[in-house]
Scaffold this active site. Sequence first.
Site, mmCIF file in Angstrom:
data_model
loop_
_atom_site.group_PDB
_atom_site.id
_atom_site.type_symbol
_atom_site.label_atom_id
_atom_site.label_comp_id
_atom_site.label_asym_id
_atom_site.label_seq_id
_atom_site.Cartn_x
_atom_site.Cartn_y
_atom_site.Cartn_z
ATOM 1 N N ASP A 99 2.162 2.362 0.824
ATOM 2 C CA ASP A 99 1.595 3.655 0.440
ATOM 3 C C ASP A 99 2.539 4.396 -0.439
ATOM 4 O O ASP A 99 3.738 4.670 -0.418
ATOM 5 C CB ASP A 99 1.520 4.250 1.886
ATOM 6 C CG ASP A 99 0.519 5.284 2.043
ATOM 7 O OD1 ASP A 99 -0.197 5.873 0.975
ATOM 8 O OD2 ASP A 99 -0.347 5.107 3.139
ATOM 9 N N HIS A 325 -6.462 5.874 9.390
ATOM 10 C CA HIS A 325 -5.607 6.932 10.348
ATOM 11 C C HIS A 325 -5.944 8.297 10.064
ATOM 12 O O HIS A 325 -5.313 9.030 10.669
ATOM 13 C CB HIS A 325 -4.247 6.740 9.617
ATOM 14 C CG HIS A 325 -4.067 6.955 8.294
ATOM 15 N ND1 HIS A 325 -4.311 6.381 7.306
ATOM 16 C CD2 HIS A 325 -3.228 8.278 8.149
ATOM 17 C CE1 HIS A 325 -3.959 7.372 6.218
ATOM 18 N NE2 HIS A 325 -3.206 8.278 6.568
ATOM 19 N N ASP A 326 -7.070 8.606 9.166
ATOM 20 C CA ASP A 326 -7.295 10.142 8.893
ATOM 21 C C ASP A 326 -8.892 10.287 9.843
ATOM 22 O O ASP A 326 -9.283 11.569 9.631
ATOM 23 C CB ASP A 326 -7.511 10.414 7.776
ATOM 24 C CG ASP A 326 -6.238 10.514 6.949
ATOM 25 O OD1 ASP A 326 -4.923 10.813 7.527
ATOM 26 O OD2 ASP A 326 -6.167 10.083 5.776
#
Length: 528
Positions: A99, A325-326
């Site tokens: 990332d 993950h959001d």
Amino acid sequence: MPANTWWKNGIVYQIYPRSFQDSNGDGVGDLRGIASRLDYLVDLGINAVWISPIFPSPMADFGYDVSDYCGIHPLFGSMEDFDHLIAEVHRRGLKLILDFVPNHSSDRHPWFKESRSSRNNPKRDWYIWRDPKPDGSPPNNWVSNFGGSAWQFDEATGQYYYHAFLKEQPDLNWRNPELRQAMHNVLRFWLDKGVDGFRVDVIWHLIKDAQFRDNPRNPAWHPDRPEIESLLQVHSNDQEEVHDVIAGMRRILDEYKDRVLIGEIYLPTDRLVTYYGKDLSGAHLPFNFQLIQAAWNARAISHLVNEYEAALPEGAWPNWVLGNHDQPRIAARIGAEQARVAAMLLLTLRGTPTMYYGDEIGLPRVEIPPNRVQDPWEKNEPGLGFGRDPARTPMQWDGSTFAGFSTVQPWLPLGPDHEHDNVEALSRDSGSILSLYRQLIRLRRSTPELAIGDYHPIPTESPAFAFLRTYGEGRRVVVLNVSGEPTAAKLVSVPDGLRVKLSTYLDRVGEAVGVNVALRPNEGLVLG
Ligand code: GLC
């Protein structure tokens, strides 16, 4: 680019490193933990692992506030642990995607410390500093994605700095050539270590309006929506000049062999596809989040898939994402039964699928008691239901007290049914969602029609969605009942002699079907 490039015919699996596997008993996942679970991923059948940020960070936004772009946070391990992980990943024939968080750093990053130290500091312009308005108020009306003004006043130098997210995440100034150079060196640092690509955080935010004009109000906004939506983000992101910045990153990757550039982009289809760049000089895969946001019915899904397919520039390779993950867990959003249909959709559409860890075991939304809330967004705008912790809970490996994730209470709670909903138990159950994922992945990987074939819509009546995948003479038909009612899908113009290759119920294999395909509630079929 040959059709057999790994990032085209492979499957990406996202790991949220805090929540995958703890190896040192502190309740937080780490790199050694990930390395110890790679055989699971090989067995599952995915090809590439993307891990959310693992760099030194004060963790104001759980690693998306980076204070050293070329290091490893001790919570996750050491650089030696990273080198071990990448070697183990490659030894198994997998790829590793990191990332990259270039839009903003942490406010503790040495660059920002220098930048804020004085107006004359050489790194002043690496961030975005503006004078107050004459009345002392912020330079414009832009709002932080996590609520409140996007401007923070700095007493020492009498100016505001811009932060699209937390005030602990000051935005970097990508119009500054030195900053660009420094960031390119970060890319090279990891590429030299053998990293296979990057998922670039909020890539559409990198360039802001040169004049910092106010964003217009959003007339459709309602106070039960996040404050960021109260303004239309006309000037704060998706600016034309961003494409030069992305092409610049892409050129760095192209100095190496076979690396991938993935961009995180939340935009409507017509804007999204511009991120492939002029003559495909941009992101290889601008993340396509439409399935995450779609109304879950056959008509809406068929519309968005066909619209996306039609909008893709010549030569651009599509991709699909169901969760991250959001976002709320897919099983929570559409229900456990439809989550199986969604799995079949993700793994049979044309384009690289990205899976989110835990979706393959049907991880639900895990309720977080108020005293265990971690997500800064939930803390800033509590109670609206946008907190992201419920989708970031630990992976559930077995039926032991802490689900095999850790030997102590994990940083976020486990799901309520972790004694049953875990990899070990679901692996023993030949009808489980995990067994379905394994079979879907195997089928995709062994069937060129599904992995890299063409896509053709098949008109049907609601509530079924159907399409054809072709490769050479090969044909595969996918029919999905996007509802909880039984239905018969009447397929026009499909090949004769179709048989069931896979049902989401993991039965019916080999059954012959005609143009009228009977589907049970929540059933999807691959036919061929
Ligand atoms: C991205 C990340 C999210 C983070 C934000 C700010 O959207 O996925 O987790 O909070 O960027 O970096």
